[in-house]
Design an enzyme around this catalytic site. Structure first.
Site, PDB file in Angstrom:
ATOM      1  N   LYS A   1      -4.434 101.461 -17.164  1.00 12.52           N
ATOM      2  CA  LYS A   1      -4.631 102.904 -17.293  1.00 12.52           C
ATOM      3  C   LYS A   1      -5.527 103.190 -18.485  1.00 12.52           C
ATOM      4  CE  LYS A   1      -1.694 107.083 -17.463  1.00 12.52           C
ATOM      5  NZ  LYS A   1      -0.296 107.574 -17.391  1.00 12.52           N
TER       6      LYS A   1
ATOM      7  N   SER B   1       0.856 110.960 -13.940  1.00 10.75           N
ATOM      8  CA  SER B   1      -0.518 110.876 -14.387  1.00 10.75           C
ATOM      9  C   SER B   1      -1.171 109.516 -14.121  1.00 10.75           C
ATOM     10  CB  SER B   1      -0.586 111.166 -15.892  1.00 10.75           C
ATOM     11  OG  SER B   1       0.131 110.194 -16.613  1.00 10.75           O
TER      12      SER B   1
ATOM     13  N   SER C   1       5.345 109.480 -14.929  1.00 15.39           N
ATOM     14  CA  SER C   1       3.964 109.150 -14.561  1.00 15.39           C
ATOM     15  C   SER C   1       3.727 107.768 -13.975  1.00 15.39           C
ATOM     16  CB  SER C   1       3.054 109.312 -15.771  1.00 15.39           C
ATOM     17  OG  SER C   1       2.690 110.653 -15.868  1.00 15.39           O
TER      18      SER C   1
HETATM   19  N1  GLN Z   1       4.178 115.239 -15.187  1.00 16.73           N
HETATM   20  C1  GLN Z   1       4.720 115.042 -16.499  1.00 16.73           C
HETATM   21  C2  GLN Z   1       3.878 115.752 -17.530  1.00 16.73           C
HETATM   22  O1  GLN Z   1       2.864 116.279 -17.165  1.00 16.73           O
HETATM   23  C3  GLN Z   1       4.847 113.599 -16.801  1.00 16.73           C
HETATM   24  C4  GLN Z   1       3.601 112.978 -17.269  1.00 16.73           C
HETATM   25  C5  GLN Z   1       3.775 111.567 -17.766  1.00 16.73           C
HETATM   26  O2  GLN Z   1       4.788 110.911 -17.511  1.00 16.73           O
HETATM   27  N2  GLN Z   1       2.795 111.119 -18.525  1.00 16.73           N
HETATM   28  O3  GLN Z   1       4.211 115.806 -18.666  1.00 16.73           O
END
Ligand code: GLN
Length: 491
Positions: A79, A154, A178
């Site tokens: 990532k 994400s 995410s």
């Molecule tokens: N959807 C969640 C957020 O926007 C989780 C994102 C993540 O785990 N990085 O904070």
């Protein structure tokens, strides 16, 4: 069977036996990237030259007997919030468009020490804030099962890359779901380890008290193998925890007899898609038939998880992202008058809308006069949520739950209503608030042919139980390949 449709462990074994060379594996991966990227766009940066060079080096190390791990020579993707020395790391933000780190994240170094070949950096929501990979400055990633749908987020790029067979496995990060949610949307397996298990050194921070790095792959065995490579105590991360054992492959046993599984009935209320619900309940039934005991229980406090998470995550994000000021890293505005104007313009132009929304929310909840009412209250809620899990784990070994209220939504549907998007994190975020491990495994597809995942949650340091249950379930299924892959990139 083509090289890229093998599992990571299968490919690793063929490389060890000299049936496939590292160069062949890396070339196969790069060829698949070329074929798929026009459709899926999983990557921000593909490091073709670096990967081919590295392939030679790793082959030499294998030939000399200096590395012999199960995934030596296997192509991987990471990532784009994991720092890689000499290779651009953008966090999918304009503000880091030209950022080339001088060091490599510890988790990536762990992979490299085991002989991984990193082929590129995967797309993500900007600074990992989002659930769809649509907030990336570099364009959206599409779901390989249906290109009109999001891959989740994400870590959408990592999950799409694994599903589209562009790499054999990938690393993602999980602050509130995410890894698990895009794994569920893309029909792959993803693990969010217990907080402190994988070093966060070199992971560009979103919310440091919740962030964990974890593996994403096409089956449970591959995920266990990758977790074994990246889980380690690291003095460079003060929240890294030394664990008694790092043996995860040993947990891959096809047997759940005696495992006590609890299903929180407060997760099965309004808002959960009927098909998802049925898939989770029938997957739990499969585990019951294999010898686990399964029952419903009340987890409680579920409705407080989303507000507590967004207060804490935004507060930490607001503080973490203050370092991006046009001086130390990346983008600086072209025109400004004086220092303050330079900060203001660089940040206004460098960050996207979702990131700015969260910085503002974070600054608000931390400001004097509001701190007690919001931030402190959220921390107290977090402690209560942890207690609710502690109580559940007195009775159960594993909690089985949905990952997301629905399968992958269509592109463009989620960002118009951010509050609704935040609410869709309801099943994943409490796991981060409580520091627990969670895994997402594919359990079926819906009427539209989109994958549905089940989440298994364990008590701290009990990844082995999750792996055992996930592996046992997986033995009852055949891995399905996404449409765009089945059609050779033509879907
Ligand atoms: N959807 C969640 C957020 O926007 C989780 C994102 C993540 O785990 N990085 O904070």
């Amino acid at each position: 069977m083509s090289i890229m449709s093998m599992t990571a462990v299968e490919l690793g074994s063929k490389i060890r036996k000299r049936e496939i060379s590292v160069e062949e594996a890396v070339k196969a991966s790069l060829a698949q990237v070329k074929k798929m990227e026009v459709k899926v766009h999983s990557f921000v940066t593909v490091d073709e030259e670096g990967a081919l060079k590295r392939a030679q080096k790793v082959q030499k190390l294998i030939d000399e007997g200096l590395i012999s791990g199960p995934l030596a020579g296997v192509p991987a993707a990471v990532k784009d919030n994991l720092c890689t020395a000499g290779l651009r790391t953008t966090c999918s933000s304009k503000i880091l468009e030209n950022f080339v780190p001088s060091y490599t994240a510890e988790a990536v170094q762990c992979l490299e020490r085991s002989g991984a070949v990193i082929i590129g950096k995967t797309n993500m929501d900007e600074f990992a804030m989002g659930s769809t990979t649509e907030t990336s400055y570099y364009g959206v990633t599409k779901n390989p099962w249906n290109l009109e749908h999001v891959p989740g987020g994400s870590s959408g790029g990592s999950c799409a890359a694994a599903a589209a067979e562009e790499c054999s496995y990938a690393l993602g990060s999980d602050t509130g779901g995410s890894i698990r949610q895009p794994s569920s949307f893309c029909g792959v397996v993803g693990i969010k380890p217990t907080y402190g298990t994988v070093s966060r050194y070199g992971l560009i921070a979103y919310a440091s008290s919740l962030d964990q790095i974890g593996p994403i792959a096409r089956n449970v065995t591959d995920c266990a193998a990758v977790l074994e490579m990246i889980a380690a105590h690291d003095v460079k991360d003060s929240t890294s925890v030394p664990r008694k054992s790092y043996d995860f492959m040993g947990a891959l046993v096809d047997d759940v007899r005696g495992l006590r599984i609890g299903i929180p009935q407060d997760y099965f209320t309004e808002g959960l898609d009927e098909e998802v619900k049925e898939h989770i309940l029938s997957a739990a039934k499969v585990l019951e038939e294999r010898g686990a005991s399964v029952e419903m229980f009340d987890l409680s406090l579920v409705q407080y998880a989303v507000p507590a998470y967004y207060v804490i995550a935004c507060a930490e994000a607001g503080s973490n992202l203050s370092r991006f000021d046009g001086v130390k890293y990346g983008y600086r505005a072209g025109h400004y008058e004086g220092l303050h104007d330079m900060y203001k313009r660089s940040r206004s132009e460098g960050f996207g809308a979702e990131v700015k929304r969260r910085i503002m929310l974070g600054s608000f909840v931390l400001s004097s006069g509001y701190y007690d009412a919001y931030y402190l209250k959220a921390l107290k809620t977090k402690a209560l949520i942890k207690q609710a899990f502690d109580k559940a784990f007195e009775k159960y070994d594993i909690i089985a739950a949905p990952v997301s209220p629905s399968a992958a939504p269509k592109l463009g549907k989620s960002l118009s209503d951010p509050l609704k998007m935040y609410l869709s994190d309801i099943y994943t975020i409490s796991v981060n608030l409580a520091g627990l491990p969670g895994i997402s495994i594919p359990v079926g597809t819906n009427k539209e042919g989109l994958p549905v995942g089940m989440q298994l949650i364990g008590n701290c340091y009990e990844e082995r139980k999750l792996l055992r249950a996930a592996y046992t379930f997986e033995q009852t299924r055949v891995y399905e390949r996404p449409g765009v892959v089945k059609m050779g990139g033509e879907a």
